[in-house]
Every structure is written in structure tokens, then in C-alpha cells.
Motif scaffolding. Structure first.
Motif, mmCIF file in Angstrom:
data_model
loop_
_atom_site.group_PDB
_atom_site.id
_atom_site.type_symbol
_atom_site.label_atom_id
_atom_site.label_comp_id
_atom_site.label_asym_id
_atom_site.label_seq_id
_atom_site.Cartn_x
_atom_site.Cartn_y
_atom_site.Cartn_z
ATOM 1 N N ILE A 163 5.146 -5.329 4.556
ATOM 2 C CA ILE A 163 4.299 -4.690 3.549
ATOM 3 C C ILE A 163 3.345 -5.733 2.968
ATOM 4 N N LEU A 164 2.077 -5.629 3.296
ATOM 5 C CA LEU A 164 1.087 -6.615 2.864
ATOM 6 C C LEU A 164 0.967 -6.672 1.350
ATOM 7 N N GLN A 165 1.103 -5.539 0.672
ATOM 8 C CA GLN A 165 0.969 -5.519 -0.780
ATOM 9 C C GLN A 165 2.019 -6.392 -1.443
ATOM 10 N N GLU A 166 3.241 -6.386 -0.898
ATOM 11 C CA GLU A 166 4.294 -7.216 -1.468
ATOM 12 C C GLU A 166 3.951 -8.693 -1.340
ATOM 13 N N ILE A 167 3.414 -9.066 -0.193
ATOM 14 C CA ILE A 167 3.017 -10.452 0.025
ATOM 15 C C ILE A 167 1.983 -10.879 -1.019
ATOM 16 N N ALA A 168 0.967 -10.047 -1.199
ATOM 17 C CA ALA A 168 -0.117 -10.381 -2.120
ATOM 18 C C ALA A 168 0.369 -10.431 -3.558
#
Length: 330
Positions: free
Chosen positions: A209-214
Motif C-alpha cells: 500500500i503506497l499510502q502507508e509508505i508515504a
């Protein structure tokens, strides 16, 4: 294309402290399939490392090597300076692990399960009771304390998984998809918890999940086909300025003019009910010629810009998925 971005850890450089996790040239194959191919990195206290990659890229295999669940074919993994393969019991005292699929004893209550895990971790007496109470409170499991794990929703099972990883108060947390199955409010709470825990720990978590990374990571590693293809801060991956430039036109299409002489490639889009046309080019834009082309067709020139890559576009390029759309990895 963004490739092989490698940045040193700012937290580690400043502290001078030895890394809590050190992986050196890890390799692992399953028959003819290479799952991990020369992975090396270090992780220090205070860092939250987001481990990102398509399904089948080698994320879970790397985490299993770090935790001693499986052995590497070659290379080494040190946990607080302890070789996980040579001294697995000592190394495992230093970390908490939430695997992608955590085994439960379904007939045990949440409280009994956490006491069982705590005893297996060497805790006992008042210390064990205190730690069980602390992690139950920390993860919001109070009203589930006497419910059997088999009767829990997937989200609450995930919380219990985080609780067992924290029961012995480790200095390293290794989390494989820690927010899997949680509702939006629970995801926000777990992200905040991870950020708070990182003040005194090193944390690795694997996610797609890219949002979690950001949102929470201080550092990102991208793995693709078993190889690390990037190791950088989130802003260093997503903030790169494109070599090209874009022209945004509203209203009319300037392709009625000789727009190819402007070295532009046309791409259309609809946003907010307004017809917007985007033209992409390279080199130095001829603003005077672009303005003239817009006037010829009564179009409105909205913007000439040099776009910045998003984290999503950088990820797609790094994993070779840009041309394939959003399809998953192998």
C-alpha cells in the motif's frame, strides 16, 4: 526512468550507533526460482523502513530470513549484532515478528494467548502480567480479553498479532502487512502506534500500500524480482523532477496548428467536467510559439510546467510495471 536509487540512512549517520539489523548479500532460491538475489541493507534505531514490492517480489522471503524462519542459501543477517542462523534463540529475543499469516490457538482467549506467548518469550510473574495488561491497553483489546481468538474478526486478530510481537518489549519490530484486515480508523491508530514505537526501536514493515509508505516511513526499500532496486527517503523517490515538461491547454485543441513543430506529444484527459489537453515535450519549451498556437485556436493556455514524479509513478518505473498498468507482480 528511476533506477537504483541508493541513499544512506540519515538516522544511522547521525547517531553513530551500530545497526540493529544488518543484511549482507542475502540469496534464497526455491528450485529454479530466485526469490532473494543479493539483498543488503542496514537499519538503525529510530528508522521506519517500508519494504515495498509487487506480490512475489521477495519481500516475505527476506523477512523470513531476517527472523530465522527460513535460512538463506548464502549471505548473513545480523540482529543487534547476533547472527540469526548461528544463534537463533539469542537473536529472536531482540525482535518482535508479525508474519503475514499468524498461527493462533483458536480455543485460547486473547489474554491466555498473550500470556502463553509471553512465557515462551521468557517472561513470568508480575512482569508477564504487567506486559499483558500493557499491550492489551495499547492495542485496544480490553473488551476482547476473554474472547477466544477463533471468535475474533480479522481486524482484531491483527491487533492480537501486533500485541504478541510487542509482548517482550523488543528493540526491533518486523511486521509483514501489519494493517491487513483493519478498518480505516484502526489503520490510522496502528500507523500512529508504529510511529510512536519507532522513537526507541527500529521497525521494518512490508506492504503493498503506497499510502502507508508515504504516511509513516522514514525510508523506503523497493524490491523487484528478488533484487533491491531502490533505497531512499520517500521524498527522494517521489520528488524527482522529470526531464520533460508539460503544456496544459483548456478549451480548444491546438493540434489544428502545426503543433508537432513545438516538439510536443499530445495526451488528452477530462477533469472536473472541463476538457483539458496535456502536451508533453523535452528540451526547452518555446513559450512564444506555444502561446501563438493557443491564440490561433482560441484555446486557453493554463500552464507550462516541469512535472514531478509521484511515489506511485516512481514505484511503477522501478518495478517495470509502468507499461503494464497496475497489474501485480508474479
Amino acid at each position: 526512468m528511476v533506477t537504483n536509487v541508493t541513499m544512506p540512512s540519515a538516522a544511522g549517520d547521525q547517531s553513530g550507533e551500530a545497526p540493529l539489523v544488518k543484511a549482507t548479500d542475502l540469496h534464497r532460491s526455491y528450485g529454479a526460482t530466485v526469490a532473494v538475489d543479493g539483498v543488503s541493507f542496514e537499519l538503525r534505531r529510530g528508522e521506519i523502513l517500508g519494504f515495498l514490492g509487487p506480490n512475489g517480489a521477495g519481500k516475505s522471503t527476506t523477512l523470513k530470513i531476517l527472523t530465522g524462519t527460513i535460512a538463506a542459501d548464502s549471505g548473513s543477517a545480523l540482529i543487534s549484532g547476533i547472527n540469526i542462523e548461528e544463534s537463533p534463540l539469542e537473536a529472536r529475543k531482540r525482535f518482535g515478528y508479525l508474519p503475514e499469516s499468524l498461527p493462533f490457538y483458536w480455543e485460547m482467549s486473547v489474554g491466555d494467548y498473550l500470556r502463553f506467548i509471553g512465557k515462551a518469550r521468557g517472561l513470568g510473574g508480575d512482569h508477564l502480567r504487567r506486559r499483558v495488561d500493557e499491550v492489551i491497553d495499547l492495542l485496544g483489546l480490553g473488551r476482547m480479553r476473554w474472547r477466544t481468538t477463533g471468535a475474533l474478526s480479522k481486524g482484531f486478530r491483527q491487533r492480537v498479532g501486533l500485541a504478541q510481537a510487542l509482548i517482550h518489549d523488543p528493540e526491533i519490530l518486523i511486521l509483514d502487512e501489519p494493517t491487513n484486515g483493519l478498518d480505516p480508523q484502526q489503520i490510522i491508530e496502528v500507523r500512529a502506534l508504529i510511529q510512536n514505537l519507532a522513537n526507541t526501536r527500529a521497525i521494518i514493515f512490508s506492504t503493498h500500500i503506497l499510502q502507508e509508505i508515504a504516511e509513516i516511513c522514514t525510508r523506503i526499500m523497493v524490491i523487484h524480482s528478488g533484487k533491491l532496486v531502490a533505497d531512499a527517503k520517500p521524498g527522494e523517490l517521489s520528488g524527482e523532477t522529470s526531464d520533460g515538461w508539460e503544456v496544459v491547454i483548456s478549451g480548444a485543441d491546438i493540434s489544428g496548428t502545426d503543433w508537432r513543430r513545438l516538439s510536443l506529444e499530445k495526451a488528452g484527459s477530462i477533469r472536473g467536467g472541463e476538457h483539458l489537453l496535456t502536451y508533453r515535450g523535452s528540451g526547452t519549451p518555446d513559450i512564444t510559439a506555444i502561446e501563438a498556437a493557443a491564440r490561433e485556436t482560441s484555446a486557453t493556455l493554463l500552464e507550462v510546467r516541469r512535472p514531478r514524479k509521484t511515489l506511485e509513478s516512481a514505484y511503477l518505473e522501478l518495478t517495470g510495471m509502468a507499461a503494464k498498468g497496475r497489474g501485480g507482480g508474479r
